[in-house]
Scaffold this motif. Structure first.
Motif, PDB file in Angstrom:
ATOM      1  N   GLY A 240     -20.792 -40.852 -30.032  1.00 51.34           N
ATOM      2  CA  GLY A 240     -21.443 -41.511 -31.334  1.00 51.34           C
ATOM      3  C   GLY A 240     -21.357 -40.558 -32.385  1.00 51.34           C
ATOM      4  N   ILE A 241     -21.001 -39.228 -32.306  1.00 56.18           N
ATOM      5  CA  ILE A 241     -20.811 -38.436 -33.448  1.00 56.18           C
ATOM      6  C   ILE A 241     -19.408 -38.757 -33.947  1.00 56.18           C
ATOM      7  CG2 ILE A 241     -20.122 -36.008 -33.806  1.00 56.18           C
ATOM      8  CD1 ILE A 241     -22.164 -35.253 -31.843  1.00 56.18           C
ATOM      9  N   ILE A 242     -18.516 -38.840 -33.320  1.00 57.17           N
ATOM     10  CA  ILE A 242     -17.000 -39.197 -34.035  1.00 57.17           C
ATOM     11  C   ILE A 242     -17.244 -40.603 -34.613  1.00 57.17           C
ATOM     12  CG2 ILE A 242     -14.786 -39.910 -33.141  1.00 57.17           C
ATOM     13  CD1 ILE A 242     -15.046 -38.039 -30.680  1.00 57.17           C
ATOM     14  N   PHE A 243     -17.843 -41.662 -33.789  1.00 51.67           N
ATOM     15  CA  PHE A 243     -18.052 -42.948 -34.620  1.00 51.67           C
ATOM     16  C   PHE A 243     -18.707 -42.714 -35.849  1.00 51.67           C
ATOM     17  CE2 PHE A 243     -20.556 -46.571 -35.391  1.00 51.67           C
ATOM     18  CZ  PHE A 243     -19.494 -47.647 -35.263  1.00 51.67           C
ATOM     19  N   SER A 244     -19.760 -42.011 -36.113  1.00 53.81           N
ATOM     20  CA  SER A 244     -20.894 -41.771 -36.778  1.00 53.81           C
ATOM     21  C   SER A 244     -20.232 -40.899 -38.224  1.00 53.81           C
ATOM     22  CB  SER A 244     -22.236 -41.270 -36.409  1.00 53.81           C
ATOM     23  OG  SER A 244     -22.728 -41.780 -35.294  1.00 53.81           O
ATOM     24  N   GLY A 245     -19.288 -40.264 -37.701  1.00 54.93           N
ATOM     25  CA  GLY A 245     -18.616 -39.463 -38.936  1.00 54.93           C
ATOM     26  C   GLY A 245     -17.453 -40.177 -39.313  1.00 54.93           C
ATOM     27  N   SER A 246     -17.161 -41.448 -39.103  1.00 61.06           N
ATOM     28  CA  SER A 246     -16.066 -42.216 -39.546  1.00 61.06           C
ATOM     29  C   SER A 246     -16.386 -43.282 -40.498  1.00 61.06           C
ATOM     30  CB  SER A 246     -15.265 -42.543 -38.156  1.00 61.06           C
ATOM     31  OG  SER A 246     -15.956 -43.789 -37.702  1.00 61.06           O
ATOM     32  N   PRO A 247     -15.150 -43.851 -41.034  1.00 55.90           N
ATOM     33  CA  PRO A 247     -15.406 -44.984 -41.942  1.00 55.90           C
ATOM     34  C   PRO A 247     -15.771 -46.145 -41.100  1.00 55.90           C
ATOM     35  CG  PRO A 247     -13.310 -43.856 -42.440  1.00 55.90           C
ATOM     36  CD  PRO A 247     -13.910 -43.178 -41.307  1.00 55.90           C
ATOM     37  N   LYS A 248     -15.677 -46.153 -39.700  1.00 60.42           N
ATOM     38  CA  LYS A 248     -16.063 -47.250 -38.927  1.00 60.42           C
ATOM     39  C   LYS A 248     -17.621 -47.578 -38.737  1.00 60.42           C
ATOM     40  CE  LYS A 248     -11.878 -47.651 -36.946  1.00 60.42           C
ATOM     41  NZ  LYS A 248     -10.870 -48.979 -37.005  1.00 60.42           N
ATOM     42  N   ALA A 249     -18.526 -46.772 -39.209  1.00 58.81           N
ATOM     43  CA  ALA A 249     -19.927 -46.974 -39.137  1.00 58.81           C
ATOM     44  C   ALA A 249     -20.592 -47.832 -40.120  1.00 58.81           C
ATOM     45  CB  ALA A 249     -20.278 -45.474 -38.936  1.00 58.81           C
TER      46      ALA A 249
ATOM     47  N   GLY B 239     -22.978 -50.548 -40.930  1.00 55.77           N
ATOM     48  CA  GLY B 239     -24.170 -51.014 -40.252  1.00 55.77           C
ATOM     49  C   GLY B 239     -24.969 -49.913 -39.435  1.00 55.77           C
ATOM     50  N   LEU B 240     -24.615 -49.020 -39.430  1.00 55.74           N
ATOM     51  CA  LEU B 240     -25.330 -47.838 -38.314  1.00 55.74           C
ATOM     52  C   LEU B 240     -26.464 -47.421 -39.322  1.00 55.74           C
ATOM     53  CD1 LEU B 240     -25.193 -46.025 -35.863  1.00 55.74           C
ATOM     54  CD2 LEU B 240     -23.844 -44.311 -37.211  1.00 55.74           C
ATOM     55  N   LYS B 241     -27.600 -47.301 -38.487  1.00 53.26           N
ATOM     56  CA  LYS B 241     -28.894 -46.813 -39.370  1.00 53.26           C
ATOM     57  C   LYS B 241     -29.415 -45.522 -38.700  1.00 53.26           C
ATOM     58  CE  LYS B 241     -29.195 -50.670 -41.564  1.00 53.26           C
ATOM     59  NZ  LYS B 241     -28.699 -50.507 -43.155  1.00 53.26           N
TER      60      LYS B 241
ATOM     61  N   ALA C 283     -20.092 -58.487 -29.873  1.00 49.61           N
ATOM     62  CA  ALA C 283     -21.483 -58.669 -29.397  1.00 49.61           C
ATOM     63  C   ALA C 283     -22.282 -59.254 -30.694  1.00 49.61           C
ATOM     64  CB  ALA C 283     -22.300 -57.392 -28.962  1.00 49.61           C
ATOM     65  N   GLY C 284     -21.737 -59.191 -31.909  1.00 48.30           N
ATOM     66  CA  GLY C 284     -22.191 -59.848 -33.191  1.00 48.30           C
ATOM     67  C   GLY C 284     -23.228 -59.212 -33.777  1.00 48.30           C
ATOM     68  N   ILE C 285     -23.079 -57.692 -33.640  1.00 45.74           N
ATOM     69  CA  ILE C 285     -24.181 -56.775 -33.962  1.00 45.74           C
ATOM     70  C   ILE C 285     -23.967 -56.670 -35.469  1.00 45.74           C
ATOM     71  CG2 ILE C 285     -25.274 -54.426 -33.599  1.00 45.74           C
ATOM     72  CD1 ILE C 285     -24.675 -55.136 -30.576  1.00 45.74           C
ATOM     73  N   LYS C 286     -25.108 -56.606 -36.304  1.00 46.67           N
ATOM     74  CA  LYS C 286     -24.839 -56.264 -37.645  1.00 46.67           C
ATOM     75  C   LYS C 286     -25.401 -54.835 -37.876  1.00 46.67           C
ATOM     76  CE  LYS C 286     -23.298 -60.108 -38.539  1.00 46.67           C
ATOM     77  NZ  LYS C 286     -21.805 -60.445 -38.327  1.00 46.67           N
ATOM     78  N   THR C 287     -26.850 -54.627 -37.588  1.00 45.29           N
ATOM     79  CA  THR C 287     -27.303 -53.324 -37.730  1.00 45.29           C
ATOM     80  C   THR C 287     -27.602 -52.653 -36.450  1.00 45.29           C
ATOM     81  OG1 THR C 287     -29.366 -54.012 -38.054  1.00 45.29           O
ATOM     82  CG2 THR C 287     -28.202 -54.012 -40.179  1.00 45.29           C
ATOM     83  N   TYR C 288     -27.593 -51.156 -36.153  1.00 47.04           N
ATOM     84  CA  TYR C 288     -27.735 -50.823 -35.086  1.00 47.04           C
ATOM     85  C   TYR C 288     -28.031 -49.245 -35.075  1.00 47.04           C
ATOM     86  CZ  TYR C 288     -22.900 -49.919 -36.530  1.00 47.04           C
ATOM     87  OH  TYR C 288     -21.739 -49.608 -36.979  1.00 47.04           O
ATOM     88  N   ILE C 289     -28.486 -48.779 -34.024  1.00 45.03           N
ATOM     89  CA  ILE C 289     -28.766 -47.266 -33.722  1.00 45.03           C
ATOM     90  C   ILE C 289     -27.960 -46.883 -32.439  1.00 45.03           C
ATOM     91  CG2 ILE C 289     -30.496 -45.517 -33.341  1.00 45.03           C
ATOM     92  CD1 ILE C 289     -32.530 -47.294 -35.096  1.00 45.03           C
ATOM     93  N   LEU C 290     -27.318 -45.875 -32.519  1.00 45.18           N
ATOM     94  CA  LEU C 290     -26.533 -45.415 -31.139  1.00 45.18           C
ATOM     95  C   LEU C 290     -27.410 -44.386 -30.583  1.00 45.18           C
ATOM     96  CD1 LEU C 290     -22.891 -44.646 -32.616  1.00 45.18           C
ATOM     97  CD2 LEU C 290     -23.744 -46.735 -31.539  1.00 45.18           C
ATOM     98  N   VAL C 291     -27.332 -44.365 -29.306  1.00 40.10           N
ATOM     99  CA  VAL C 291     -28.343 -43.567 -28.268  1.00 40.10           C
ATOM    100  C   VAL C 291     -27.017 -43.216 -27.145  1.00 40.10           C
ATOM    101  CG1 VAL C 291     -30.151 -43.368 -26.847  1.00 40.10           C
ATOM    102  CG2 VAL C 291     -30.223 -45.073 -28.685  1.00 40.10           C
TER     103      VAL C 291
END
Length: 262
Positions: A110-119, A121-123, A93-101
């Motif tokens: 969202g918790i698994i992703f946010s606590g991983s090295p994949k995150a 650009g996550l704000k 999707a070409g997203i650089k910075t983002y907030i997960l809902v």
């Protein structure tokens, strides 16, 4: 308007709101265990309009109008979504910075992703009714959902949103949660690795989990704000929309304008 994103050979149903907004993080909405794009109703659009942030809503494989996801799903199906599928969607999707809902299973993803090295650009992270471990109360409710699906009208109600994916979506989710080993499922270790601002919301009458879920989130994360919603069950954004809209918008505004949140 509904569109599709090609992910390898899979077609993913997506919907954008406020896509033209510049220099704001994208809000990425992660649906519940039986959800999809259309089951969010107009909530993502309202959050986008209230915050000035673009919003991306998508249906995970096996849900809504996305391509099916082969059965049976494994006990780590949320990990797969968080660590494999979601990063690919963000990239495509070409997203650089983002907030997960995230709502329910979406919150857990969202918790698994946010606590991983994949995150990268996550704000920020917003969860509603997220599970961080499995409770008997949850299993009992999901068992009742199986009865409602097989003997009452739940199947017909879901078909309105999932069409040909209805059996895929329901059996994939329901069979895993009711499996004998899922009672040991636990993602609390990811909480300790989250270092971005988090907002955790739960209805006081959540039928799918006790308040031990939000207590665990508060105990494991330093930068977290929590909110318990009165007269509210498992879907705060639908049951108490105005309250939840204002809480989320305030949190997102503080992130976007780099105001001190905690």
């Amino acid at each position: 308007m509904t569109d599709f994103l090609k992910l390898n050979s899979k077609k993913i149903e997506i919907q954008w709101h406020g896509k033209g907004e510049k220099n704001q993080p994208t809000l990425i909405f992660l649906h519940e265990g039986l959800g999809c794009v259309r089951m969010w109703k107009d909530f993502p659009k309202k959050v986008s309009q209230k915050t000035g942030c673009p919003a991306l809503v998508f249906s995970r494989p096996g849900y809504g109008r996305s391509d099916p996801c082969p059965l049976p799903w494994k006990i780590n199906f949320m990990h797969k979504q968080a660590l494999s599928i979601l990063p690919e969607i963000i990239k495509k999707a070409g997203i650089k910075t983002y907030i997960l809902v995230g709502h329910s299973d979406g919150g857990s993803i969202g918790i698994i992703f946010s606590g991983s090295p994949k995150a990268k650009g996550l704000k920020g992270l917003i969860t509603q009714a997220a599970h961080v471990f499995c409770e008997q109360k949850t299993v009992d409710c999901i068992q009742q959902a199986k009865i409602n699906y097989e003997q009452q009208d739940l199947r017909q109600r879901l078909e309105k949103y999932h069409g040909e994916n209805t059996e895929n979506a329901f059996r994939g989710w329901n069979d895993v949660w009711l499996g004998p080993n899922f009672i040991n499922w636990n993602i609390e270790k990811y909480l300790t690795r989250i270092d971005i601002p988090m907002l955790a919301i739960q209805g006081k009458n959540d039928q799918y989990g006790t308040l031990k879920q939000i207590e665990s989130i508060k105990n494991h994360i330093k930068h977290v704000k929590s909110y318990l919603v009165d007269d509210c069950g498992h879907s705060p954004h639908l049951e108490q929309q105005e309250i939840v809209l204002n809480i989320m918008a305030r949190f997102i505004h503080q992130i976007c304008h780099k105001n001190h949140i905690f």
